[in-house]
Motif scaffolding. Structure first.
Motif, PDB file in Angstrom:
ATOM      1  N   ASN A 100       0.830  -1.207   0.000  1.00 17.73           N
ATOM      2  CA  ASN A 100       0.000   0.000   0.000  1.00 17.73           C
ATOM      3  C   ASN A 100       0.865   1.257   0.000  1.00 17.73           C
ATOM      4  O   ASN A 100       0.485   2.280  -0.590  1.00 17.73           O
ATOM      5  N   ALA A 101       2.020   1.186   0.641  1.00 16.41           N
ATOM      6  CA  ALA A 101       2.936   2.329   0.629  1.00 16.41           C
ATOM      7  C   ALA A 101       3.491   2.586  -0.769  1.00 16.41           C
ATOM      8  O   ALA A 101       3.920   3.703  -1.080  1.00 16.41           O
ATOM      9  N   ARG A 102       3.440   1.555  -1.634  1.00 18.30           N
ATOM     10  CA  ARG A 102       3.881   1.695  -3.020  1.00 18.30           C
ATOM     11  C   ARG A 102       2.757   2.203  -3.921  1.00 18.30           C
ATOM     12  O   ARG A 102       2.939   2.306  -5.128  1.00 18.30           O
ATOM     13  N   GLY A 103       1.584   2.435  -3.351  1.00 14.00           N
ATOM     14  CA  GLY A 103       0.504   2.997  -4.139  1.00 14.00           C
ATOM     15  C   GLY A 103      -0.655   2.075  -4.422  1.00 14.00           C
ATOM     16  O   GLY A 103      -1.628   2.466  -5.067  1.00 14.00           O
ATOM     17  N   LEU A 104      -0.576   0.829  -3.955  1.00 13.93           N
ATOM     18  CA  LEU A 104      -1.705  -0.081  -4.129  1.00 13.93           C
ATOM     19  C   LEU A 104      -2.748   0.193  -3.038  1.00 13.93           C
ATOM     20  O   LEU A 104      -2.428   0.745  -1.982  1.00 13.93           O
ATOM     21  N   ALA A 105      -3.974  -0.195  -3.311  1.00 11.96           N
ATOM     22  CA  ALA A 105      -5.061   0.032  -2.341  1.00 11.96           C
ATOM     23  C   ALA A 105      -5.645  -1.317  -1.952  1.00 11.96           C
ATOM     24  O   ALA A 105      -6.754  -1.673  -2.350  1.00 11.96           O
ATOM     25  N   LEU A 106      -4.889  -2.073  -1.169  1.00 16.59           N
ATOM     26  CA  LEU A 106      -5.309  -3.418  -0.772  1.00 16.59           C
ATOM     27  C   LEU A 106      -5.909  -3.366   0.628  1.00 16.59           C
ATOM     28  O   LEU A 106      -5.430  -2.633   1.489  1.00 16.59           O
ATOM     29  N   ASP A 107      -6.968  -4.167   0.840  1.00 14.44           N
ATOM     30  CA  ASP A 107      -7.677  -4.087   2.122  1.00 14.44           C
ATOM     31  C   ASP A 107      -7.982  -5.438   2.740  1.00 14.44           C
ATOM     32  O   ASP A 107      -8.674  -5.511   3.747  1.00 14.44           O
ATOM     33  N   THR A 108      -7.480  -6.525   2.139  1.00  7.38           N
ATOM     34  CA  THR A 108      -7.865  -7.859   2.604  1.00  7.38           C
ATOM     35  C   THR A 108      -6.657  -8.653   3.072  1.00  7.38           C
ATOM     36  O   THR A 108      -5.666  -8.793   2.349  1.00  7.38           O
ATOM     37  N   LEU A 109      -6.761  -9.185   4.287  1.00  6.23           N
ATOM     38  CA  LEU A 109      -5.786 -10.130   4.825  1.00  6.23           C
ATOM     39  C   LEU A 109      -6.527 -11.430   5.117  1.00  6.23           C
ATOM     40  O   LEU A 109      -7.264 -11.531   6.091  1.00  6.23           O
ATOM     41  N   SER A 110      -6.359 -12.405   4.228  1.00  2.00           N
ATOM     42  CA  SER A 110      -6.977 -13.717   4.396  1.00  2.00           C
ATOM     43  C   SER A 110      -6.010 -14.582   5.190  1.00  2.00           C
ATOM     44  O   SER A 110      -5.089 -15.185   4.638  1.00  2.00           O
ATOM     45  N   MET A 111      -6.218 -14.621   6.500  1.00  2.00           N
ATOM     46  CA  MET A 111      -5.297 -15.370   7.357  1.00  2.00           C
ATOM     47  C   MET A 111      -6.007 -15.740   8.650  1.00  2.00           C
ATOM     48  O   MET A 111      -6.871 -15.012   9.136  1.00  2.00           O
ATOM     49  N   GLY A 112      -5.632 -16.906   9.152  1.00  2.00           N
ATOM     50  CA  GLY A 112      -6.233 -17.417  10.373  1.00  2.00           C
ATOM     51  C   GLY A 112      -7.207 -18.534  10.087  1.00  2.00           C
ATOM     52  O   GLY A 112      -8.046 -18.429   9.192  1.00  2.00           O
ATOM     53  N   MET A 113      -7.055 -19.627  10.850  1.00  2.00           N
ATOM     54  CA  MET A 113      -7.923 -20.795  10.708  1.00  2.00           C
ATOM     55  C   MET A 113      -8.433 -21.191  12.094  1.00  2.00           C
ATOM     56  O   MET A 113      -8.304 -20.437  13.050  1.00  2.00           O
ATOM     57  N   SER A 114      -8.997 -22.390  12.191  1.00  2.72           N
ATOM     58  CA  SER A 114      -9.625 -22.796  13.451  1.00  2.72           C
ATOM     59  C   SER A 114      -8.680 -22.689  14.648  1.00  2.72           C
ATOM     60  O   SER A 114      -9.068 -22.227  15.718  1.00  2.72           O
ATOM     61  N   ALA A 115      -7.425 -23.109  14.459  1.00  2.00           N
ATOM     62  CA  ALA A 115      -6.502 -23.211  15.587  1.00  2.00           C
ATOM     63  C   ALA A 115      -5.848 -21.887  15.962  1.00  2.00           C
ATOM     64  O   ALA A 115      -5.356 -21.744  17.079  1.00  2.00           O
ATOM     65  N   ASP A 116      -5.825 -20.925  15.044  1.00  2.00           N
ATOM     66  CA  ASP A 116      -5.052 -19.706  15.316  1.00  2.00           C
ATOM     67  C   ASP A 116      -5.822 -18.430  14.994  1.00  2.00           C
ATOM     68  O   ASP A 116      -5.223 -17.388  14.738  1.00  2.00           O
ATOM     69  N   LEU A 117      -7.145 -18.497  15.010  1.00  2.00           N
ATOM     70  CA  LEU A 117      -7.907 -17.313  14.605  1.00  2.00           C
ATOM     71  C   LEU A 117      -7.692 -16.140  15.556  1.00  2.00           C
ATOM     72  O   LEU A 117      -7.721 -14.973  15.137  1.00  2.00           O
ATOM     73  N   GLU A 118      -7.465 -16.413  16.843  1.00  2.00           N
ATOM     74  CA  GLU A 118      -7.228 -15.318  17.787  1.00  2.00           C
ATOM     75  C   GLU A 118      -5.957 -14.547  17.428  1.00  2.00           C
ATOM     76  O   GLU A 118      -5.936 -13.309  17.472  1.00  2.00           O
ATOM     77  N   ALA A 119      -4.907 -15.288  17.056  1.00  2.00           N
ATOM     78  CA  ALA A 119      -3.654 -14.638  16.653  1.00  2.00           C
ATOM     79  C   ALA A 119      -3.849 -13.829  15.386  1.00  2.00           C
ATOM     80  O   ALA A 119      -3.310 -12.724  15.246  1.00  2.00           O
ATOM     81  N   ALA A 120      -4.630 -14.361  14.448  1.00  2.00           N
ATOM     82  CA  ALA A 120      -4.863 -13.665  13.187  1.00  2.00           C
ATOM     83  C   ALA A 120      -5.668 -12.392  13.401  1.00  2.00           C
ATOM     84  O   ALA A 120      -5.375 -11.347  12.815  1.00  2.00           O
ATOM     85  N   VAL A 121      -6.694 -12.464  14.261  1.00  2.00           N
ATOM     86  CA  VAL A 121      -7.485 -11.270  14.571  1.00  2.00           C
ATOM     87  C   VAL A 121      -6.595 -10.197  15.192  1.00  2.00           C
ATOM     88  O   VAL A 121      -6.682  -9.006  14.847  1.00  2.00           O
ATOM     89  N   ALA A 122      -5.716 -10.610  16.083  1.00  2.00           N
ATOM     90  CA  ALA A 122      -4.822  -9.647  16.752  1.00  2.00           C
ATOM     91  C   ALA A 122      -3.911  -8.943  15.763  1.00  2.00           C
ATOM     92  O   ALA A 122      -3.499  -7.800  15.995  1.00  2.00           O
ATOM     93  N   GLU A 123      -3.591  -9.608  14.649  1.00  2.00           N
ATOM     94  CA  GLU A 123      -2.696  -9.015  13.653  1.00  2.00           C
ATOM     95  C   GLU A 123      -3.440  -8.390  12.479  1.00  2.00           C
ATOM     96  O   GLU A 123      -2.829  -8.026  11.479  1.00  2.00           O
ATOM     97  N   GLY A 124      -4.761  -8.277  12.577  1.00  2.00           N
ATOM     98  CA  GLY A 124      -5.494  -7.515  11.583  1.00  2.00           C
ATOM     99  C   GLY A 124      -6.185  -8.297  10.496  1.00  2.00           C
ATOM    100  O   GLY A 124      -6.582  -7.722   9.471  1.00  2.00           O
TER     101      GLY A 124
END
Length: 241
Positions: A203-227
């Motif tokens: 995004n700092a290079r000029g792209l407008a990205l808004d999606t982070l597809s990350m986190g599954m059953s075992a680690d969703l809390e960690a993924a939420v914490a990282e956005g």
């Protein structure tokens, strides 16, 4: 495990608790957001489960479903054609170039783009009467030889090229990763943080990205914490495979 409906409620409770823990707004939405729209999408990963399981989740309010295997997914989409206007189908598994046409014709999102050739074919084969196909680039954040995904060092060039494809056919929305399993919240957060930082750099290079597809059953809390904006949850919704 309880019913699929009760499992969905428990997953949403976990997401809301994780949001409260890190100060995020617990806006859990049922399908992929429009560009710039806030919210965490709960993607129910229905691979290897039959159409009746999908119908049960749909009856409980679930609208976004993730599939790993193209042929299995296409059969489900065909069988569940009566639900098609309301369901959002996401391909989250590897995509070979010889299977891009049916994917371009049938899916709403593809999370696993890791080569320009795949994105170009999806753009060329997306029917013009359909809305643009939403794309994520899969990044191999853990550097595992067995994992698909573009290397972080090669990501900027690929992202710029995919973002330049015709936006009436495909839209680059963000990044996806499948990090190796880790024990403990801190270890689980590290690869998700790496993906978030890669998105910020693009995004700092000029792209407008808004999606982070990350986190599954075992680690969703960690993924939420990282956005994370899209959680791919299978086992906690449908049960063990």
């Amino acid at each position: 495990m309880g019913s699929i409906g009760s499992n969905l409620q428990e997953v949403k409770r976990r997401i809301a608790a994780a949001c409260a823990q890190c100060g995020r707004d617990a806006n859990i939405v049922t399908r992929g957001t429009a560009p710039g729209e806030p919210g965490i999408v709960l993607l129910a990963v229905s691979k290897t489960f039959g159409t009746e399981a999908v119908r049960e989740a749909f009856a409980a309010g679930q609208r976004a479903f993730g599939e790993n295997y193209v042929q299995e997914a296409l059969a489900k989409i065909d069988t569940l054609v009566d639900l098609r206007p309301a369901i959002e189908w996401h391909l989250i598994g590897p995509l070979q170039s010889n299977k891009t046409r049916p994917v371009a014709e049938a899916f709403d999102w593809v999370h696993s783009v890791d080569r320009l050739k795949i994105a170009e074919r999806l753009a060329a084969q997306r029917p013009p009467e359909l809305p643009p196909l939403q794309l994520c680039l899969q990044v191999n954040v853990s550097g595992e030889a067995s994992k698909s995904g573009v290397a972080p060092a090669e990501l900027p060039v690929l992202a710029q090229a995919v973002a330049a494809l015709p936006r009436e056919r495909v839209v680059l929305r963000g990044l996806m990763s499948i990090p190796e399993p880790a024990a403990g919240l801190a270890a689980q957060r590290a690869p998700h943080r790496a993906l978030r930082e890669l998105l910020a750099a693009l995004n700092a290079r000029g792209l407008a990205l808004d999606t982070l597809s990350m986190g599954m059953s075992a680690d969703l809390e960690a993924a939420v914490a990282e956005g994370s904006t899209m959680l791919r949850v299978g086992t906690a919704v449908f049960g063990a495979r």
